[in-house]
Design a protein around this motif. Structure first.
Motif, PDB file in Angstrom:
ATOM      1  N   TRP A 166      -0.712   4.397   5.606  1.00 45.81           N
ATOM      2  CA  TRP A 166      -0.129   3.744   6.924  1.00 45.81           C
ATOM      3  C   TRP A 166      -0.206   4.819   8.065  1.00 45.81           C
ATOM      4  O   TRP A 166      -0.649   4.600   9.016  1.00 45.81           O
ATOM      5  CB  TRP A 166       1.363   3.278   6.692  1.00 45.81           C
ATOM      6  N   PHE A 167      -0.053   6.056   7.665  1.00 47.79           N
ATOM      7  CA  PHE A 167      -0.183   7.033   8.366  1.00 47.79           C
ATOM      8  C   PHE A 167      -1.610   7.409   8.891  1.00 47.79           C
ATOM      9  O   PHE A 167      -1.777   7.657  10.011  1.00 47.79           O
ATOM     10  CB  PHE A 167       0.593   8.685   8.037  1.00 47.79           C
ATOM     11  N   PHE A 168      -2.497   7.262   7.711  1.00 46.50           N
ATOM     12  CA  PHE A 168      -3.852   7.212   8.242  1.00 46.50           C
ATOM     13  C   PHE A 168      -4.290   6.081   9.214  1.00 46.50           C
ATOM     14  O   PHE A 168      -5.054   6.396  10.276  1.00 46.50           O
ATOM     15  CB  PHE A 168      -4.754   7.197   6.978  1.00 46.50           C
ATOM     16  N   ILE A 169      -3.913   4.923   8.885  1.00 47.07           N
ATOM     17  CA  ILE A 169      -4.385   3.885   9.810  1.00 47.07           C
ATOM     18  C   ILE A 169      -3.645   4.163  11.168  1.00 47.07           C
ATOM     19  O   ILE A 169      -4.382   3.895  12.390  1.00 47.07           O
ATOM     20  CB  ILE A 169      -3.787   2.714   9.251  1.00 47.07           C
ATOM     21  N   LEU A 170      -2.704   4.625  11.339  1.00 49.24           N
ATOM     22  CA  LEU A 170      -1.854   4.915  12.714  1.00 49.24           C
ATOM     23  C   LEU A 170      -2.510   5.933  13.476  1.00 49.24           C
ATOM     24  O   LEU A 170      -2.710   5.902  14.778  1.00 49.24           O
ATOM     25  CB  LEU A 170      -0.324   5.258  12.517  1.00 49.24           C
ATOM     26  N   LEU A 213      -4.844  -0.973  -4.403  1.00 50.01           N
ATOM     27  CA  LEU A 213      -5.616  -2.155  -3.966  1.00 50.01           C
ATOM     28  C   LEU A 213      -5.268  -2.264  -2.548  1.00 50.01           C
ATOM     29  O   LEU A 213      -6.024  -2.668  -1.619  1.00 50.01           O
ATOM     30  CB  LEU A 213      -5.583  -3.278  -4.827  1.00 50.01           C
ATOM     31  N   GLU A 214      -3.892  -2.444  -2.455  1.00 49.25           N
ATOM     32  CA  GLU A 214      -3.433  -2.835  -0.992  1.00 49.25           C
ATOM     33  C   GLU A 214      -3.659  -1.990   0.017  1.00 49.25           C
ATOM     34  O   GLU A 214      -3.832  -2.180   0.975  1.00 49.25           O
ATOM     35  CB  GLU A 214      -1.980  -2.932  -1.274  1.00 49.25           C
ATOM     36  N   SER A 215      -4.041  -0.751  -0.455  1.00 51.26           N
ATOM     37  CA  SER A 215      -4.214   0.184   0.812  1.00 51.26           C
ATOM     38  C   SER A 215      -5.741   0.217   1.044  1.00 51.26           C
ATOM     39  O   SER A 215      -5.619   0.060   2.388  1.00 51.26           O
ATOM     40  CB  SER A 215      -3.855   1.752   0.183  1.00 51.26           C
ATOM     41  N   GLY A 216      -6.525  -0.183  -0.004  1.00 50.77           N
ATOM     42  CA  GLY A 216      -7.967  -0.174   0.496  1.00 50.77           C
ATOM     43  C   GLY A 216      -7.977  -1.620   1.179  1.00 50.77           C
ATOM     44  O   GLY A 216      -8.738  -1.915   2.312  1.00 50.77           O
ATOM     45  N   VAL A 217      -7.268  -2.605   1.081  1.00 49.53           N
ATOM     46  CA  VAL A 217      -7.420  -3.998   1.724  1.00 49.53           C
ATOM     47  C   VAL A 217      -6.675  -3.597   3.066  1.00 49.53           C
ATOM     48  O   VAL A 217      -7.316  -4.202   4.214  1.00 49.53           O
ATOM     49  CB  VAL A 217      -6.618  -5.009   1.030  1.00 49.53           C
ATOM     50  N   GLY A 246       0.600  -1.277  -0.055  1.00 42.20           N
ATOM     51  CA  GLY A 246       0.103  -0.008   0.072  1.00 42.20           C
ATOM     52  C   GLY A 246       0.933   1.072  -0.036  1.00 42.20           C
ATOM     53  O   GLY A 246       2.052   1.153  -0.047  1.00 42.20           O
ATOM     54  N   ASP A 247       0.119   2.458   0.170  1.00 43.22           N
ATOM     55  CA  ASP A 247       0.851   3.587   0.254  1.00 43.22           C
ATOM     56  C   ASP A 247       1.159   3.838   1.573  1.00 43.22           C
ATOM     57  O   ASP A 247       0.634   3.754   2.526  1.00 43.22           O
ATOM     58  CB  ASP A 247      -0.201   4.888  -0.495  1.00 43.22           C
ATOM     59  N   LEU A 248       2.396   4.652   1.731  1.00 42.79           N
ATOM     60  CA  LEU A 248       2.872   5.157   2.809  1.00 42.79           C
ATOM     61  C   LEU A 248       1.841   6.167   3.515  1.00 42.79           C
ATOM     62  O   LEU A 248       1.447   6.097   4.953  1.00 42.79           O
ATOM     63  CB  LEU A 248       4.042   6.091   2.706  1.00 42.79           C
ATOM     64  N   ALA A 249       0.805   6.996   2.772  1.00 39.90           N
ATOM     65  CA  ALA A 249      -0.219   7.882   3.423  1.00 39.90           C
ATOM     66  C   ALA A 249      -1.120   7.045   4.110  1.00 39.90           C
ATOM     67  O   ALA A 249      -1.652   7.173   5.238  1.00 39.90           O
ATOM     68  CB  ALA A 249      -0.532   8.409   2.123  1.00 39.90           C
TER      69      ALA A 249
END
Length: 195
Positions: free
Chosen positions: A22-26, A170-174, A17-20
């Motif tokens: 990961w920051f959102f999930i954090l 796709l990876e970011s959404g999943v 996924g995207d680094l952005a």
């Protein structure tokens, strides 16, 4: 090297996924951590109230919701695997199955909410239900957003817009959907089971 062999090779240090995202999930996990901590501390201060209030919830419904979200997560992961194997249209089918499994959660949660409200167990009933509504309501909104994302990903897979080289979206959404799963795996025992 074949495409499937290339797709199985993972670059060292590669995050899906995207680094952005990961920051959102954090950030989202931090908010949930604060809410979960508030619930746990309040439960420690008012164990009898929380124990009695918890008995008014249906643990079987909570378990069914857990299974539906985890099943949706499994289908989303399988969709991702199909795209890695250059079969995006198969991925679309798995994403639609994930959407269907997620819909089971939505129906069960809305039914539970309606039952609680009809029983007079709204947000102002007591401290337990105030925190119950805040935690599960906030999570419910994340599930709804996750379902929109799953539907969008399914349409993009159906159109063949994801492939071995281009699957970061796709990876970011999943990843987002797995965050929703992870939070519920913590919320279910905390809210429905543990005394």
């Amino acid at each position: 090297m074949s495409i499937s062999a290339e797709s199985r090779r993972v670059a060292p240090g590669h995050l899906p996924g995207d680094l952005a995202m990961w920051f959102f999930i954090l950030a989202e996990l931090s908010v949930f951590a604060i809410l979960i901590l508030a619930f746990a501390v309040t439960q420690a201060l008012k164990p009898q109230l929380f124990g009695e209030s918890r008995l008014l919830l249906n643990t079987s419904t909570g378990l069914a919701m857990t299974l539906s979200l985890l099943t949706a997560g499994l289908f989303a992961a399988l969709a991702q695997e199909q795209v890695k194997r250059s079969r995006p249209r198969h991925g679309a089918v798995f994403l639609l199955m994930a959407l269907l499994a997620g819909s089971v959660y939505v129906v069960l949660k809305l039914t539970e909410y309606r039952h609680l409200l009809a029983s007079g167990l709204g947000m102002e009933h007591n401290t337990f239900f105030t925190l119950y509504w805040i935690l599960t309501g906030f999570h419910f909104l994340h599930v709804l957003l996750g379902m929109v994302i799953l539907g969008w990903l399914a349409e993009r897979c159906r159109r063949g817009l994801y492939n071995v080289a281009n699957r970061s979206g796709l990876e970011s959404g999943v990843l987002y959907w797995h965050m929703v799963d992870l939070i519920w795996v913590v919320l279910f025992p905390l809210v429905y089971v543990l005394n």
